[in-house]
Enzyme design. Structure first.
Site, PDB file in Angstrom:
ATOM      1  N   LYS A  71       1.063  -1.242  -0.089  1.00  0.00           N
ATOM      2  CA  LYS A  71       0.378   0.329  -0.110  1.00  0.00           C
ATOM      3  C   LYS A  71       0.541   1.672   0.070  1.00  0.00           C
ATOM      4  CE  LYS A  71      -3.746   1.511   2.528  1.00  0.00           C
ATOM      5  NZ  LYS A  71      -4.596   1.139   3.591  1.00  0.00           N
ATOM      6  N   SER A 117      -9.524   0.885   3.278  1.00  0.00           N
ATOM      7  CA  SER A 117      -8.755   1.457   2.479  1.00  0.00           C
ATOM      8  C   SER A 117      -7.076   1.147   1.314  1.00  0.00           C
ATOM      9  CB  SER A 117      -7.825   2.952   3.193  1.00  0.00           C
ATOM     10  OG  SER A 117      -7.539   2.226   4.223  1.00  0.00           O
ATOM     11  N   SER A 150      -9.868  -1.721   7.328  1.00  0.00           N
ATOM     12  CA  SER A 150      -8.741  -1.795   5.867  1.00  0.00           C
ATOM     13  C   SER A 150      -8.192  -2.847   5.197  1.00  0.00           C
ATOM     14  CB  SER A 150      -8.005   0.047   5.927  1.00  0.00           C
ATOM     15  OG  SER A 150      -9.656   1.256   6.209  1.00  0.00           O
TER      16      SER A 150
END
Lengths: 62, 467
Positions: B81, B157, B181
């Protein structure tokens, strides 16, 4: 009594000024809407009676 | 049987590299080719580090040629990420604002531990701006598409992290989870996503969102990959004050035991059975039946736990970005800006009250874990919504999609419990996830149960048939 009602728009305006956070006119409605949402959610927490001895965990250990 | 480079999990790929069946360079080149071919449609990657990845792969091949141990993840292409620091590149955290910052001088601890284990970093992955969202529809970097249906969101996310694994671009990625997330996108994309116990894995070198709840963890398509990555990532780190100094969990061993006799498994009742589509609850029932679990337990006041998590997140998130909110609000993603601004205005008593409630809720849930070892709960209330979808109908009521997606994940990360979202594949329908929840620090038990479910064929994460 109307003087006792809470006005999110007014609070947002004043609090933003207090913490020196300029709000652009185009963001104001969205911020008020979001604050009202937080306010409704926060009530679930603040209305719940907690025993006095419950402290915040200074170093949180699950 | 020859190894299918494009579908192999990380453990089998590393084994093939370590035994010389395939070179690290070929394994990494294959991943780069997959990314080049498919990422235009998926939009998982915000940067691809092809040159450094190929150089790192060649170095691993040289190590093997010299007879040195290349590590348990030798030659495995991985991606993170884009809130993890990668030395020499700027850490975006999904924002336009951070793109102006200088490059990171050092890898995040988790990145450097993966590299030490022989993994090869091939790039960084899309996310909601500053991790504030469950959708990965990023105004600056675009939406990440769900590999099972390109018109659907990947979740967030850590949407890029989940979709990159689900779409078969790489076998292993890292994400972060503050309110769900890791687990929400894992469920939507039909892969495994582990949110370990709070403080278990170092967050050093990651951009925080709400420090009280921020966790990092892996995504993969097999239980053993999750366990292998988790075992590599564990360990004290002075750079993260929250990182714990506890004995390491041996989850790799646990995930291979294939034995759960005596494990007390229950289903989360009440709150965790409401506000969901029937399919999400049916997924939980399916896992419960396979494990012989019939007992229900209640996590008291779970709806208030979610509320308290919401308040703390809004407050801490706003506080982290206050300077930018003051000076350049126009540069935030419209999807996060007004929420951040509103969060900056929360009275202290609400925040402290929410933190005190967190202590209370933790104590109650500790009591629940006196009587059970593992709890099952849905990961999301529904399968992946459409990209751009604002509202959905649940129980005949129209509700906003975005905040609702964390309904079942938020109360659990609120008190830092370890949770693995396991993937349930459904014929002709989008995948769903089920949360396996254990007492703090008992990741090994979760992986043990997940290993059994995987062997039974109840949970699995195959790469979808090519679009």
């Amino acid at each position: 009594m109307s003087e006792k009602t809470f006005e999110p728009a007014e609070y947002v305006e004043q609090m933003a000024r207090l913490v020196d956070l300029p709000l652009q006119p185009e963001n104001r409605a969205g911020v008020v809407e979001n604050f009202a949402r937080i306010q409704a959610v926060a009530k679930l927490v603040t209305e719940f009676p907690l025993p006095e001895e419950i402290e915040v965990a200074p170093v949180f250990e699950p | 049987m020859t190894l299918d480079l494009n579908r192999a999990d990380a453990v089998s790929l590393a084994a093939a590299v370590r035994t010389g069946q395939v070179s690290a360079k070929d394994a990494v080149s294959a991943a780069l080719n997959r990314i080049a071919a498919r990422d235009k449609a998926l939009n998982c990657f915000t940067s691809v580090t092809a040159d450094t990845a190929l150089a790192a792969a060649e170095e691993i091949d040289r190590k093997i040629a010299r007879g040195e141990d290349p590590g348990p993840l030798a030659g495995v292409p991985v991606a993170v990420k884009n809130l993890f620091d990668i030395a020499g590149t700027t850490t975006l955290a999904g924002s336009k604002i951070n793109a102006e910052k200088p490059p990171a001088t050092q890898d995040a601890t988790a990145v450097s531990r993966l590299k030490q284990a022989g993994a090869v970093l091939v790039g960084s992955l899309n996310m909601d701006e500053y991790a504030y969202g469950f959708v990965t529809e990023n105004a600056h970097y675009g939406a990440t598409h769900n590999p099972h249906d390109l018109t659907r969101i990947a979740g967030g996310s850590s949407g890029g992290s989940a979709a990159a694994v689900a779409g078969g671009l790489v076998p292993l990625t890292l994400g972060s989870d503050t309110n769900g997330s890791i687990r929400v996108p894992a469920a939507f994309c039909g892969v495994y996503g582990l949110k370990p116990t709070y403080g278990r894995l170092s967050r050093a070198g990651t951009v925080l969102f709400a420090g009280s709840f921020d966790h990092i963890g892996p995504f993969a398509r097999s239980v053993r990959d999750i366990a292998t990555a988790f075992d590599i990532l564990q360990g004290l780190d002075d750079r993260d004050p929250v990182c714990c100094d506890r004995p390491l969990a041996e989850t790799q061993l646990a995930s291979s035991l294939q034995e759960i006799a005596g494990v007390r498994i229950a289903i989360a009742g009440d709150y965790f059975t409401k506000g969901a589509e029937p399919a999400a609850l049916e997924a939980v029932e399916q896992v419960a039946r396979a494990l012989g679990a019939t007992q229900y337990v209640t996590l008291p006041e779970a709806h208030r736990a979610r509320a308290a998590a919401f308040v703390i997140t809004a407050c801490e998130g706003a506080s982290l970005h206050l300077d930018d909110l003051r000076s350049r609000p126009q540069d935030f993603d419209p999807a996060t800006r007004d929420r951040f601004l509103a969060g900056a205005l929360i009275p202290a008593s609400w925040y402290i009250g929410a933190q005190r409630f967190r202590r209370w809720f933790r104590d109650r849930v500790r009591e629940v874990f006196q009587d059970v070892d593992l709890i099952l709960a849905p990961t999301t209330p529904c399968p992946a919504p459409a990209i751009g979808q604002q509202k959905m109908i649940l129980d005949g009521v129209e509700i906003l999609v975005r905040p609702h997606l964390g309904l079942f994940t938020q109360p659990l990360s609120f008190i830092g419990l370890p949770v693995l979202s396991v993937p349930i594949q459904r014929a002709g329908a989008l995948p769903l996830g089920v949360q396996l929840v254990a007492a703090p620090y008992n990741e090994a038990l979760i992986l043990r149960v997940a290993g059994v479910l995987e062997a039974m064929g109840v949970v699995s994460a195959p790469v979808p048939v090519a679009e």
